[in-house]
Design a protein around this motif. Structure first.
Motif, PDB file in Angstrom:
ATOM      1  N   ALA A 337       2.232  36.724  48.610  1.00 33.34           N
ATOM      2  CA  ALA A 337       1.672  35.873  49.656  1.00 33.34           C
ATOM      3  C   ALA A 337       0.162  35.878  49.400  1.00 33.34           C
ATOM      4  O   ALA A 337      -0.315  36.584  48.506  1.00 33.34           O
ATOM      5  CB  ALA A 337       2.004  36.469  51.008  1.00 33.34           C
ATOM      6  N   TYR A 339      -1.886  37.282  51.138  1.00 28.14           N
ATOM      7  CA  TYR A 339      -2.416  38.381  51.953  1.00 28.14           C
ATOM      8  C   TYR A 339      -2.022  39.703  51.315  1.00 28.14           C
ATOM      9  O   TYR A 339      -1.125  39.748  50.476  1.00 28.14           O
ATOM     10  CB  TYR A 339      -1.833  38.315  53.364  1.00 28.14           C
ATOM     11  CG  TYR A 339      -1.368  36.947  53.759  1.00 28.14           C
ATOM     12  CD1 TYR A 339      -2.293  36.001  54.192  1.00 28.14           C
ATOM     13  CD2 TYR A 339      -0.034  36.577  53.646  1.00 28.14           C
ATOM     14  CE1 TYR A 339      -1.887  34.724  54.519  1.00 28.14           C
ATOM     15  CE2 TYR A 339       0.378  35.297  53.973  1.00 28.14           C
ATOM     16  CZ  TYR A 339      -0.554  34.373  54.405  1.00 28.14           C
ATOM     17  OH  TYR A 339      -0.152  33.108  54.716  1.00 28.14           O
ATOM     18  N   GLN A 344       2.874  44.337  58.394  1.00 30.75           N
ATOM     19  CA  GLN A 344       2.630  43.229  59.320  1.00 30.75           C
ATOM     20  C   GLN A 344       3.050  41.886  58.704  1.00 30.75           C
ATOM     21  O   GLN A 344       3.697  41.070  59.348  1.00 30.75           O
ATOM     22  CB  GLN A 344       1.125  43.186  59.557  1.00 30.75           C
ATOM     23  CG  GLN A 344       0.704  42.983  60.971  1.00 30.75           C
ATOM     24  CD  GLN A 344      -0.819  42.984  61.044  1.00 30.75           C
ATOM     25  OE1 GLN A 344      -1.395  41.997  61.424  1.00 30.75           O
ATOM     26  NE2 GLN A 344      -1.469  44.066  60.673  1.00 30.75           N
ATOM     27  N   VAL A 345       2.655  41.684  57.434  1.00 24.38           N
ATOM     28  CA  VAL A 345       2.995  40.430  56.747  1.00 24.38           C
ATOM     29  C   VAL A 345       4.513  40.334  56.605  1.00 24.38           C
ATOM     30  O   VAL A 345       5.128  39.324  56.962  1.00 24.38           O
ATOM     31  CB  VAL A 345       2.318  40.368  55.352  1.00 24.38           C
ATOM     32  CG1 VAL A 345       2.815  39.166  54.569  1.00 24.38           C
ATOM     33  CG2 VAL A 345       0.809  40.317  55.477  1.00 24.38           C
ATOM     34  N   GLN A 348       6.298  39.532  59.868  1.00 26.81           N
ATOM     35  CA  GLN A 348       6.142  38.131  60.308  1.00 26.81           C
ATOM     36  C   GLN A 348       6.950  37.192  59.413  1.00 26.81           C
ATOM     37  O   GLN A 348       7.493  36.189  59.875  1.00 26.81           O
ATOM     38  CB  GLN A 348       4.670  37.734  60.306  1.00 26.81           C
ATOM     39  CG  GLN A 348       3.884  38.411  61.414  1.00 26.81           C
ATOM     40  CD  GLN A 348       2.446  37.931  61.498  1.00 26.81           C
ATOM     41  OE1 GLN A 348       2.111  36.825  61.102  1.00 26.81           O
ATOM     42  NE2 GLN A 348       1.588  38.779  62.035  1.00 26.81           N
ATOM     43  N   GLU A 349       7.025  37.518  58.115  1.00 26.91           N
ATOM     44  CA  GLU A 349       7.810  36.667  57.206  1.00 26.91           C
ATOM     45  C   GLU A 349       9.296  36.723  57.576  1.00 26.91           C
ATOM     46  O   GLU A 349       9.980  35.700  57.588  1.00 26.91           O
ATOM     47  CB  GLU A 349       7.606  37.132  55.755  1.00 26.91           C
ATOM     48  CG  GLU A 349       6.230  36.795  55.224  1.00 26.91           C
ATOM     49  CD  GLU A 349       5.971  37.320  53.817  1.00 26.91           C
ATOM     50  OE1 GLU A 349       5.057  36.801  53.158  1.00 26.91           O
ATOM     51  OE2 GLU A 349       6.655  38.264  53.371  1.00 26.91           O
ATOM     52  N   TYR A 410       0.564  33.152  58.496  1.00 28.73           N
ATOM     53  CA  TYR A 410       0.403  34.561  58.861  1.00 28.73           C
ATOM     54  C   TYR A 410      -0.690  34.699  59.913  1.00 28.73           C
ATOM     55  O   TYR A 410      -1.762  34.110  59.786  1.00 28.73           O
ATOM     56  CB  TYR A 410       0.052  35.358  57.600  1.00 28.73           C
ATOM     57  CG  TYR A 410      -0.372  36.783  57.858  1.00 28.73           C
ATOM     58  CD1 TYR A 410       0.471  37.666  58.517  1.00 28.73           C
ATOM     59  CD2 TYR A 410      -1.614  37.246  57.439  1.00 28.73           C
ATOM     60  CE1 TYR A 410       0.085  38.972  58.754  1.00 28.73           C
ATOM     61  CE2 TYR A 410      -2.010  38.551  57.667  1.00 28.73           C
ATOM     62  CZ  TYR A 410      -1.153  39.406  58.332  1.00 28.73           C
ATOM     63  OH  TYR A 410      -1.536  40.695  58.565  1.00 28.73           O
ATOM     64  N   HIS A 412      -3.039  37.403  61.367  1.00 30.36           N
ATOM     65  CA  HIS A 412      -3.501  38.773  61.127  1.00 30.36           C
ATOM     66  C   HIS A 412      -3.952  39.413  62.433  1.00 30.36           C
ATOM     67  O   HIS A 412      -4.875  38.926  63.085  1.00 30.36           O
ATOM     68  CB  HIS A 412      -4.644  38.741  60.109  1.00 30.36           C
ATOM     69  CG  HIS A 412      -5.114  40.104  59.731  1.00 30.36           C
ATOM     70  ND1 HIS A 412      -4.299  41.002  59.069  1.00 30.36           N
ATOM     71  CD2 HIS A 412      -6.290  40.742  59.909  1.00 30.36           C
ATOM     72  CE1 HIS A 412      -4.954  42.131  58.876  1.00 30.36           C
ATOM     73  NE2 HIS A 412      -6.174  41.998  59.375  1.00 30.36           N
TER      74      HIS A 412
END
Ligand code: NAD
Length: 479
Positions: A337, A339, A344-345, A348-349, A410, A412
């Motif tokens: 990604a 990021y 966290q990433v 969310q994905e 995303y 953050h």
């Protein structure tokens, strides 16, 4: 909630969705997906979800590892339709044949230990392995910090070093070496572990085993000019000065090149730019230099021409579809990604894919009903037509209401890291602003944020009890 025996059998008319992995991405998808719409099969060698942000606390016994584990069976129990889980490692994704090859790596072998699972849709959420950059000796002599077993191995090694250092007639030189705890990698994993280890020494080990007090030392080795590169300058400085107060040595601009059983060889760059090779003796070596691709991901990439130029992971489009593939998605640390590869990433994905799959299923269901009604309408008697016409209109309205899912974006929320002696650093995004803070209040914020992020109430209670236990009785110094 239904018990497993009350759950609905898998339906051959539905598509088979195979989810690889039980980490942040896959579990977040599983939590939110409506499993009535698909035959869901989960494959992972780890039959639990691990709350990794608190793993460094398990290495010193501040938290018991079971407190941050949630059985995957428990997670699946809350799903409406039956979801199958196979405890196995996926060793190959055969994209052309649309099957995954899975291997049961457990010590107790059944009649079948390797087999294939066909899929219509596949989500790759297998994470990454530890990067060693091919540096000799790392795998043989270093310990990693990714899984529960790693935390247990580190704990055992700390106590081995401490007890052996206090053995009768141990030479001073050997004692010093055994009590030199070296952490390589100044990312959040290395920093958090170094902080926890120093706490263990200062709050417990020093009291219980005073013989080691003069020699126990933690060193953090980092190739770049500073630690925690993802944090703001102010917090980097704060972390470095806190480590200084805690007597943790930070050796920046030092690149480890080789590891033997007793020392590491590193090249450091001095202020004058001159390079110098040095040997650093160690008792414990924890290697925390980030992520590398898993072989199964590398193999999939080699099958897809569109992935040819991708180096760090599976290249995905804005809907997380693996580029060059159809019906294959990738989430978490195995996907690239824009990021940093964080929990966290991944989480969310996973949630994004659940929304996407729920919406796809609903759209398909309505379209099928519409097609059926149009056929019925064509042959219906005139007096029935109005009713069918109204039904079609209703369905068309519902179709418009099914949320069209836009590309993944995303959001953050910020970065948090524990730095020892009951202090933490936080770069938090809030109300369109960024806030940087460090210290004891931030530590309380870190505690409450991680507690609220724990998977279940059971986990939350267990973690709280562990915190209370270790603050009243101290950490357990047995092996
Ligand atoms: P990282 O990639 O963040 O840091 C690894 C560090 O090791 C780098 O700074 C690199 O310069 C250094 N390094 C590499 N090779 C070296 C060598 N030979 N000698 C000396 N130093 C060397 O790794 P991580 O800390 O394991 O984190 C992995 C990912 O997980 C990151 O994206 C991180 O943001 C995320 N993470 C976040 C948190 C948090 O937010 N609290 C906690 C853990 C992990």
């Amino acid at each position: 909630m239904r018990t497993p025996s009350e759950q609905i059998e898998q339906d051959p008319r539905k598509k088979t969705l195979v989810i690889l992995g039980t980490g942040w991405g896959s579990v977040s998808l599983l939590k939110k997906i409506d499993t009535e719409n698909y035959n869901v099969i989960v494959v992972s060698p780890r039959n639990y979800f691990l709350f990794t942000p608190l793993l460094p606390s398990c290495t010193t016994g501040t938290i018991e590892h079971r407190s941050i584990m949630e059985p995957i069976r428990n997670i699946l129990r809350h799903k409406g339709a039956q979801v199958k889980y196979y405890e196995a490692e996926c060793t190959k994704i055969d994209y052309a044949r649309k099957v995954v090859v899975i291997n049961d790596e457990s010590e107790i072998k059944g009649a079948t230990s390797a087999t294939e699972v066909p899929f219509d849709m596949l989500v790759v959420g297998v994470g990454a392995e530890n990067a060693t950059f091919g540096i000799p000796g790392v795998r043989e002599h270093g310990l990693f910090l990714k899984e529960v077993g790693d935390a247990q191995a580190i704990r055992k090694r700390i106590m081995d070093c401490v007890e052996t250092a206090s053995f009768k007639d141990q030479s001073d030189e050997e004692r010093k070496r055994l009590l030199h705890m070296v952490v390589v990698g100044g990312g959040p994993t290395g920093v958090e572990f170094a902080g926890e280890l120093q706490d263990f020494f200062a709050q417990d080990l020093k009291t219980w085993i005073p013989d080691i007090a003069d020699h126990f030392h933690v060193t953090l080795v980092e190739a770049l000019p500073n630690v925690l590169p993802m944090f703001s300058k102010q917090l980097i400085d704060y972390t470095e000065s806190t480590f200084k107060e805690e007597s943790i040595t930070i050796q920046t601009k030092t690149m480890v090149k080789n590891v033997t059983d007793k020392y590491i060889e590193a090249e450091s760059t001095g202020p004058d730019g001159k390079k110098k090779l040095e040997q650093i003796p160690y008792g414990l070596l924890v290697w925390a230099t980030g992520n590398a691709l898993r072989p199964v991901v590398k193999d999939l990439m080699s099958q897809i021409p569109a992935q040819k130029d991708s180096r760090r992971g599976l290249a995905v489009n804005e809907y997380l579809v693996v580029k060059g593939c159809e019906n294959v998605w990738a989430i978490g640390d195995c996907a690239i990604a824009n990021y940093a590869p964080t929990a966290q990433v991944a989480s969310q994905e996973g949630a994004f894919l659940a929304r996407l799959f729920n919406s796809l299923a609903k759209t398909q269901e309505i379209n099928e009903k519409l097609a059926e009604l149009s056929e019925t309408q064509a042959v219906a008697k005139p007096e029935e037509r109005t009713e069918i016409f109204n039904e079609i209109k209703d369905l068309q309205k519902r179709l418009r209401r099914v949320k069209q899912i836009g590309p993944f974006e995303y959001s953050h929320q910020g970065s948090l890291a524990y730095i020892g002696s009951e202090k933490a650093v936080a770069d938090v995004s809030w109300l369109r602003g960024n806030f940087a803070s460090g210290g004891t209040w931030t530590y309380l914020f870190w505690k409450s944020a991680y507690l609220s992020m724990c998977f279940s109430t059971r986990n939350r209670i267990l973690v709280c009890v562990d915190w209370i236990k270790s603050s009243i009785f101290g950490r357990d110094v047995s092996r």
